[in-house]
Write an enzyme that holds these catalytic residues in place. Structure first.
Site, mmCIF file in Angstrom:
data_model
loop_
_atom_site.group_PDB
_atom_site.id
_atom_site.type_symbol
_atom_site.label_atom_id
_atom_site.label_comp_id
_atom_site.label_asym_id
_atom_site.label_seq_id
_atom_site.Cartn_x
_atom_site.Cartn_y
_atom_site.Cartn_z
ATOM 1 N N ASP A 139 -55.173 36.426 -33.835
ATOM 2 C CA ASP A 139 -55.128 36.628 -35.284
ATOM 3 C C ASP A 139 -56.294 37.517 -35.676
ATOM 4 O O ASP A 139 -57.370 37.466 -35.057
ATOM 5 C CB ASP A 139 -55.206 35.291 -36.020
ATOM 6 C CG ASP A 139 -53.916 34.485 -35.929
ATOM 7 O OD1 ASP A 139 -52.854 35.093 -35.723
ATOM 8 O OD2 ASP A 139 -53.983 33.265 -36.074
ATOM 9 N N ASP A 196 -47.115 37.262 -37.678
ATOM 10 C CA ASP A 196 -47.021 36.264 -38.746
ATOM 11 C C ASP A 196 -46.470 36.891 -40.024
ATOM 12 O O ASP A 196 -45.684 36.273 -40.750
ATOM 13 C CB ASP A 196 -48.390 35.648 -39.035
ATOM 14 C CG ASP A 196 -48.978 34.907 -37.860
ATOM 15 O OD1 ASP A 196 -48.208 34.424 -37.008
ATOM 16 O OD2 ASP A 196 -50.221 34.806 -37.787
#
Length: 163
Positions: free
Chosen positions: A122, A140
């Site tokens: 991330d 995402d």
């Protein structure tokens, strides 16, 4: 708009989109892993920073304590379910088909991370002085936007059926 989105109702264009999205997602994650310091915010603009972190769970680090293979299995089940939905959804639902392709691309991107890195990479952080959103990645975003497109398609279809 429907003409532009119509190809996503056919398997080959949807698969090409998924492949391109996966390549982009994985290229960015590789660059992040190679060049972005771990747990150090790199400001991009006010309220946006690059912040590399490793997510062992699913969205928003849920199930972070679960076994890695459980998470991979869960994502594979989700991909299979979304493929089933894509196939069962009528060809006129172009927006939903794009949404399904986006969800599949995002889920596969995060599955690949598990195999390549042992965690999901991330790197996008929205924040203020008193608040910050969960760190996330392009995969995402594909999942979130894809889900929103499916909901939009349902709303539009419902409105059209009442007209």
């Amino acid at each position: 708009m429907n003409t532009f989105l119509a190809p996503f109702s056919r398997p080959l264009p949807a698969a090409i989109f998924i492949a391109i999205a996966l390549l982009l997602d994985q290229a960015i994650k590789l660059a992040v892993e190679l060049y972005l310091p771990l747990h150090e915010a790199v400001p991009v603009m006010p309220m946006l920073a690059l912040y590399r972190t490793h997510n062992l769970g699913v969205a928003f680090s849920m199930l972070a304590d679960a076994h890695g293979w459980f998470i991979v299995g869960l994502r594979i089940v989700i991909v299979a379910f979304v493929l089933w939905l894509w196939k069962r959804t009528g060809p006129g639902h172009h927006i939903a088909h794009l949404g399904f392709a986006m969800i599949i691309a995002g889920a596969l991107g995060n599955i690949i991370d598990r195999f390549v890195y042992g965690h999901v990479v991330d790197y996008v952080l929205f924040y203020t002085q008193t608040w910050s959103f969960a760190v996330f990645n392009l995969a995402d975003s594909f999942i979130s936007v894809g889900a929103a497109l499916i909901l939009l398609d349902e709303i539009l279809a419902h409105r059209a059926s009442k007209a």
